[in-house]
Design an enzyme around this catalytic site. Structure first.
Site, mmCIF file in Angstrom:
data_model
loop_
_atom_site.group_PDB
_atom_site.id
_atom_site.type_symbol
_atom_site.label_atom_id
_atom_site.label_comp_id
_atom_site.label_asym_id
_atom_site.label_seq_id
_atom_site.Cartn_x
_atom_site.Cartn_y
_atom_site.Cartn_z
ATOM 1 N N SER A 79 -2.681 -0.262 -9.319
ATOM 2 C CA SER A 79 -2.368 -0.267 -7.881
ATOM 3 C C SER A 79 -3.330 0.545 -7.041
ATOM 4 C CB SER A 79 -0.961 0.281 -7.655
ATOM 5 O OG SER A 79 -0.042 -0.484 -8.361
ATOM 6 N N THR A 181 0.807 3.539 -5.108
ATOM 7 C CA THR A 181 -0.183 4.263 -4.310
ATOM 8 C C THR A 181 -0.238 5.744 -4.684
ATOM 9 O OG1 THR A 181 0.424 2.848 -2.477
ATOM 10 C CG2 THR A 181 -0.633 4.936 -1.893
ATOM 11 N N THR A 199 -4.941 3.126 -2.188
ATOM 12 C CA THR A 199 -4.177 2.067 -2.847
ATOM 13 C C THR A 199 -4.931 0.750 -2.818
ATOM 14 O OG1 THR A 199 -1.992 1.000 -2.888
ATOM 15 C CG2 THR A 199 -2.980 1.296 -0.736
ATOM 16 N N ARG A 209 -3.721 -8.693 4.297
ATOM 17 C CA ARG A 209 -2.563 -7.798 4.509
ATOM 18 C C ARG A 209 -2.994 -6.334 4.373
ATOM 19 N NH1 ARG A 209 0.134 -3.630 1.357
ATOM 20 N NH2 ARG A 209 2.333 -3.636 1.887
ATOM 21 N N THR A 232 4.710 6.186 -0.849
ATOM 22 C CA THR A 232 4.386 5.058 -1.717
ATOM 23 C C THR A 232 5.564 4.089 -1.645
ATOM 24 O OG1 THR A 232 3.889 4.412 -4.000
ATOM 25 C CG2 THR A 232 5.285 6.340 -3.726
ATOM 26 N N GLY A 233 5.299 2.860 -2.000
ATOM 27 C CA GLY A 233 6.369 1.859 -1.922
ATOM 28 C C GLY A 233 5.962 0.725 -1.008
HETATM 29 N N1 GLY Z 1 2.242 1.543 -0.104
HETATM 30 C C1 GLY Z 1 1.164 0.713 -0.353
HETATM 31 C C2 GLY Z 1 1.225 -0.590 0.264
HETATM 32 O O1 GLY Z 1 2.282 -1.085 0.592
HETATM 33 O O2 GLY Z 1 0.185 -1.190 0.447
#
Ligand code: GLY
Length: 318
Positions: A79, A181, A199, A209, A232-233
């Site tokens: 990630s 992340t 990330t 995105r 993170t998430g």
């Molecule tokens: N938290 C990293 C992402 O959604 O890209």
């Protein structure tokens, strides 16, 4: 990799520091002196690297940058950086940011081919009048500033992507588990606080995105008078309530980092429910720290006083 997100209860020896194992959320070891804290317990090598720099009198931002380099260069970290899962068209696109003690920030988003986006973000902060560069412009800036163009899609990431295309009909995954992340906060021996975040974003996302990680206030916020927070998430959640900024603002009111993370997650849950994962770590200027997540599968890494630990976070769901 799913297994990286599960709690690892075992202890292990880590470099020259003593790794004290996994701590329950309720156990608080009050740190003093330099400290580095990062999202996800598997980032102990990153906090340890950061701590080495802090311990030798180094600057908090150098510690943050060098710590984040570890997962960025790790092909097994799916990630972050090299080896990160690509978007649904097979491109590894990276987001990163840094913030220093003066409240200055640098950020890159939708950046391809560069192993260490966190360092490009730092150069955006230090060498340009801007905060955020994206896409081809960010790549051009990186190449002009000595970064090398590299292929970041490893064979195993490519295989996983091809398997995913077979099984998932080209629809992006919105899952509680496909993010980890790194966000890293550090206080150095001069009591200077800096932070960074990096990330490859949500696996198999739509091309173009961008998540929370390069957005100041969403994936990271640092205020040297008060404290810092990083998350993170599912980035879409953090983008909608600028969670890291909110955590720091709660801390500014005198709220402990632990409670500040919890209040922010609860606010998020009230509006958006519990279907996804969002998780935070926070550190105040006194060295108090905390973490809170929506789902129970979050832990974090911490290095201070020559110790490195990974610690389970409290969570909204149990
Ligand atoms: N938290 C990293 C992402 O959604 O890209």
């Amino acid at each position: 990799m799913l297994s990286r997100r599960k709690f690892i209860k075992k202890t292990a020896a880590l470099g020259s520091f003593s790794f004290l194992g996994t701590f329950a959320p309720s156990e608080q070891l009050k740190p003093s002196g330099p400290i580095a804290i990062a999202t996800w317990g598997n980032n102990t090598k990153a906090t340890e690297q950061a701590y080495k720099i802090l311990k030798s009198g180094g600057y908090a931002l150098d510690a943050v940058e060098q710590g984040i380099h570890i997962p960025e260069a790790d092909p097994n970290d799916t990630s972050v950086g090299y080896g990160g899962n690509p978007d649904r068209d097979g491109f590894v696109t990276l987001d990163a940011c840094v913030m220093n003690e003066k409240g200055n920030a640098g950020s890159v988003t939708f950046l391809q081919h560069i192993m260490h986006p966190v360092s490009v973000a730092r150069q955006v902060m230090e060498k340009t009048p801007h905060v955020l560069l994206s896409g081809d412009g960010a790549l051009q800036f990186a190449l002009q500033n000595g970064f090398k163009k590299e292929n970041l899609l490893t064979d195993s990431a490519r295989e996983r992507w091809l398997e995913w295309i077979d099984k998932n009909k080209y629809t992006p995954i919105i899952s509680r588990n496909n993010h980890d992340t790194i966000g890293l906060l550090a206080i150095d021996s001069k009591n200077t606080l800096c932070g960074g975040c990096s990330t490859s974003g949500a696996a198999y996302k739509l091309h173009g995105r961008v998540g929370d990680s390069p957005i100041i206030g969403a994936g990271l916020f640092v205020d040297n008078e008060t404290g810092g927070a990083t998350g993170t998430g599912l980035g879409e959640l953090m983008l909608k309530n600028l969670s890291s900024f909110l955590i720091v603002e709660y801390m500014r009111q005198g709220i402990h980092p632990q409670k500040a993370c919890e209040m922010t997650v609860k606010r998020m849950v009230k509006k958006y429910g519990t279907d996804h994962q969002a998780a935070f770590v926070a550190l105040d200027k006194k060295g108090n720290y905390g973490a809170f997540s929506i789902q129970p599968n979050f832990d974090y890494a911490l290095s201070y006083q020559d110790k490195t630990i990974r610690k389970a976070s409290d969570s909204y769901q149990h």
